[in-house]
Scaffold this active site. Structure first.
Site, PDB file in Angstrom:
ATOM      1  N   ASP A  30      48.914 169.071  24.870  1.00 32.76           N
ATOM      2  CA  ASP A  30      48.284 170.352  25.161  1.00 32.76           C
ATOM      3  C   ASP A  30      47.250 170.655  24.078  1.00 32.76           C
ATOM      4  O   ASP A  30      47.470 170.389  22.899  1.00 32.76           O
ATOM      5  CB  ASP A  30      49.346 171.464  25.210  1.00 32.76           C
ATOM      6  CG  ASP A  30      48.826 172.728  25.853  1.00 32.76           C
ATOM      7  OD1 ASP A  30      49.269 173.052  26.966  1.00 32.76           O
ATOM      8  OD2 ASP A  30      47.974 173.414  25.236  1.00 32.76           O
ATOM      9  N   HIS A  46      46.162 166.241  43.285  1.00 31.67           N
ATOM     10  CA  HIS A  46      45.906 167.668  43.079  1.00 31.67           C
ATOM     11  C   HIS A  46      46.820 168.497  43.961  1.00 31.67           C
ATOM     12  O   HIS A  46      46.707 168.478  45.186  1.00 31.67           O
ATOM     13  CB  HIS A  46      44.444 168.023  43.372  1.00 31.67           C
ATOM     14  CG  HIS A  46      44.175 169.487  43.144  1.00 31.67           C
ATOM     15  ND1 HIS A  46      43.844 169.997  41.902  1.00 31.67           N
ATOM     16  CD2 HIS A  46      44.252 170.548  43.977  1.00 31.67           C
ATOM     17  CE1 HIS A  46      43.710 171.305  41.996  1.00 31.67           C
ATOM     18  NE2 HIS A  46      43.953 171.669  43.240  1.00 31.67           N
ATOM     19  N   HIS A  98      46.446 173.292  38.710  1.00 34.64           N
ATOM     20  CA  HIS A  98      46.837 171.915  39.071  1.00 34.64           C
ATOM     21  C   HIS A  98      48.225 171.795  38.461  1.00 34.64           C
ATOM     22  O   HIS A  98      48.380 171.885  37.237  1.00 34.64           O
ATOM     23  CB  HIS A  98      45.847 170.905  38.473  1.00 34.64           C
ATOM     24  CG  HIS A  98      46.155 169.462  38.735  1.00 34.64           C
ATOM     25  ND1 HIS A  98      45.214 168.567  39.212  1.00 34.64           N
ATOM     26  CD2 HIS A  98      47.289 168.742  38.547  1.00 34.64           C
ATOM     27  CE1 HIS A  98      45.751 167.360  39.325  1.00 34.64           C
ATOM     28  NE2 HIS A  98      47.013 167.436  38.926  1.00 34.64           N
ATOM     29  N   HIS A 100      51.665 171.405  36.738  1.00 35.09           N
ATOM     30  CA  HIS A 100      51.978 170.671  35.503  1.00 35.09           C
ATOM     31  C   HIS A 100      53.274 171.198  34.918  1.00 35.09           C
ATOM     32  O   HIS A 100      53.653 172.347  35.142  1.00 35.09           O
ATOM     33  CB  HIS A 100      50.839 170.805  34.484  1.00 35.09           C
ATOM     34  CG  HIS A 100      50.453 172.227  34.197  1.00 35.09           C
ATOM     35  ND1 HIS A 100      49.588 172.936  35.002  1.00 35.09           N
ATOM     36  CD2 HIS A 100      50.836 173.081  33.220  1.00 35.09           C
ATOM     37  CE1 HIS A 100      49.440 174.158  34.524  1.00 35.09           C
ATOM     38  NE2 HIS A 100      50.203 174.277  33.450  1.00 35.09           N
TER      39      HIS A 100
HETATM   40  P1  5GP Z   1      49.651 177.136  32.235  1.00 34.34           P
HETATM   41  O1  5GP Z   1      49.562 178.483  31.573  1.00 34.34           O
HETATM   42  O2  5GP Z   1      48.683 177.003  33.388  1.00 34.34           O
HETATM   43  O3  5GP Z   1      51.051 176.753  32.584  1.00 34.34           O
HETATM   44  O4  5GP Z   1      49.235 176.100  31.106  1.00 34.34           O
HETATM   45  C1  5GP Z   1      47.991 175.508  30.988  1.00 34.34           C
HETATM   46  C2  5GP Z   1      47.987 174.752  29.685  1.00 34.34           C
HETATM   47  O5  5GP Z   1      46.856 173.903  29.671  1.00 34.34           O
HETATM   48  C3  5GP Z   1      47.898 175.657  28.448  1.00 34.34           C
HETATM   49  O6  5GP Z   1      49.023 175.427  27.612  1.00 34.34           O
HETATM   50  C4  5GP Z   1      46.585 175.237  27.802  1.00 34.34           C
HETATM   51  O7  5GP Z   1      46.643 175.242  26.387  1.00 34.34           O
HETATM   52  C5  5GP Z   1      46.354 173.839  28.359  1.00 34.34           C
HETATM   53  N1  5GP Z   1      44.949 173.465  28.456  1.00 34.34           N
HETATM   54  C6  5GP Z   1      43.935 174.233  28.936  1.00 34.34           C
HETATM   55  N2  5GP Z   1      42.780 173.550  28.899  1.00 34.34           N
HETATM   56  C7  5GP Z   1      43.067 172.324  28.390  1.00 34.34           C
HETATM   57  C8  5GP Z   1      42.278 171.159  28.115  1.00 34.34           C
HETATM   58  O8  5GP Z   1      41.060 171.117  28.330  1.00 34.34           O
HETATM   59  N3  5GP Z   1      42.916 170.082  27.591  1.00 34.34           N
HETATM   60  C9  5GP Z   1      44.262 170.097  27.339  1.00 34.34           C
HETATM   61  N4  5GP Z   1      44.788 168.990  26.822  1.00 34.34           N
HETATM   62  N5  5GP Z   1      45.041 171.171  27.596  1.00 34.34           N
HETATM   63  C10 5GP Z   1      44.458 172.274  28.118  1.00 34.34           C
HETATM   64 ZN    ZN Z   2      43.401 169.117  40.157  1.00 35.83          ZN
END
Ligand code: 5GP
Ligand code: ZN
Length: 115
Positions: A30, A46, A98, A100
Site C-alpha cells: 500500500d 476488474h 477495484h 481488494h
Molecule cells: P480502500 O479505502 O479503497 O479500501 O483502500 C484503498 C487503498 O489503496 C488505500 O489504503 C490507499 O493507500 C491505497 N492506494 C491508493 N492509491 C494507491 C496507489 O497508487 N498505489 C498503491 N500501492 N496503493 C494505493
Molecule cells: Zn480495475
C-alpha cells in the site's frame, strides 16, 4: 477498465511494489501504509466492489484468499497474526473501486470491539 487505478497496476502502466503475482491475482505494498506491514491483494479481473461479486467469481475469490494467506506467511506474519480487510462502498470506507483485501500486520492492531 481504462480509468481504474488498480487495473493500471495490473497492466503495469502505474508502478507498484509488487510482492506476488500469478495469472489471477496481484499483491503489492500500500502506498500509504497504516501498519508496519500493509499489503493489498487484488484480482486481475476488474470487480468494483464486494456487491458486484457473482457466483462465477467463487473460485477466483477462494484463490485470492488462499493467496493472501500465503502472502502473509511470506511477509512473516503467520505466527504473529494479521488482519485481512475488505472495505465495501461508502460506509465501508472504500476509496478505490477495484475490489481488494488489505493485509495489515507487524504490530498489535487496535481491537475492533474494545472491551
Ligand atoms: P480502500 O479505502 O479503497 O479500501 O483502500 C484503498 C487503498 O489503496 C488505500 O489504503 C490507499 O493507500 C491505497 N492506494 C491508493 N492509491 C494507491 C496507489 O497508487 N498505489 C498503491 N500501492 N496503493 C494505493
Ligand atoms: Zn480495475
Amino acid at each position: 477498465m481504462s480509468d481504474c487505478l488498480f487495473c493500471k497496476i495490473v497492466e503495469g502502466t502505474i508502478p507498484a511494489r509488487k510482492v506476488y503475482e500469478d495469472d489471477q491475482v496481484v499483491a503489492f505494498h500500500d502506498i500509504q501504509p497504516q501498519a508496519p506491514v500493509h499489503l493489498l491483494v487484488i484480482p486481475k479481473k476488474h470487480i468494483a466492489t464486494m456487491n458486484d461479486c457473482e457466483a462465477e467469481d467463487a473460485a477466483l475469490l477462494g484463490h485470492l484468499l488462499l493467496s493472501a494467506k500465503q502472502i502473509a506467511k511470506e511477509a512473516n506474519l503467520e505466527e504473529t497474526g494479521y488482519r485481512l480487510v475488505n472495505n465495501c462502498g461508502h460506509d465501508g470506507g472504500q476509496v478505490v473501486f477495484h475490489i481488494h483485501w488489505h493485509i495489515l500486520g507487524g504490530e498489535k492492531l487496535a481491537a475492533l470491539n474494545p472491551s
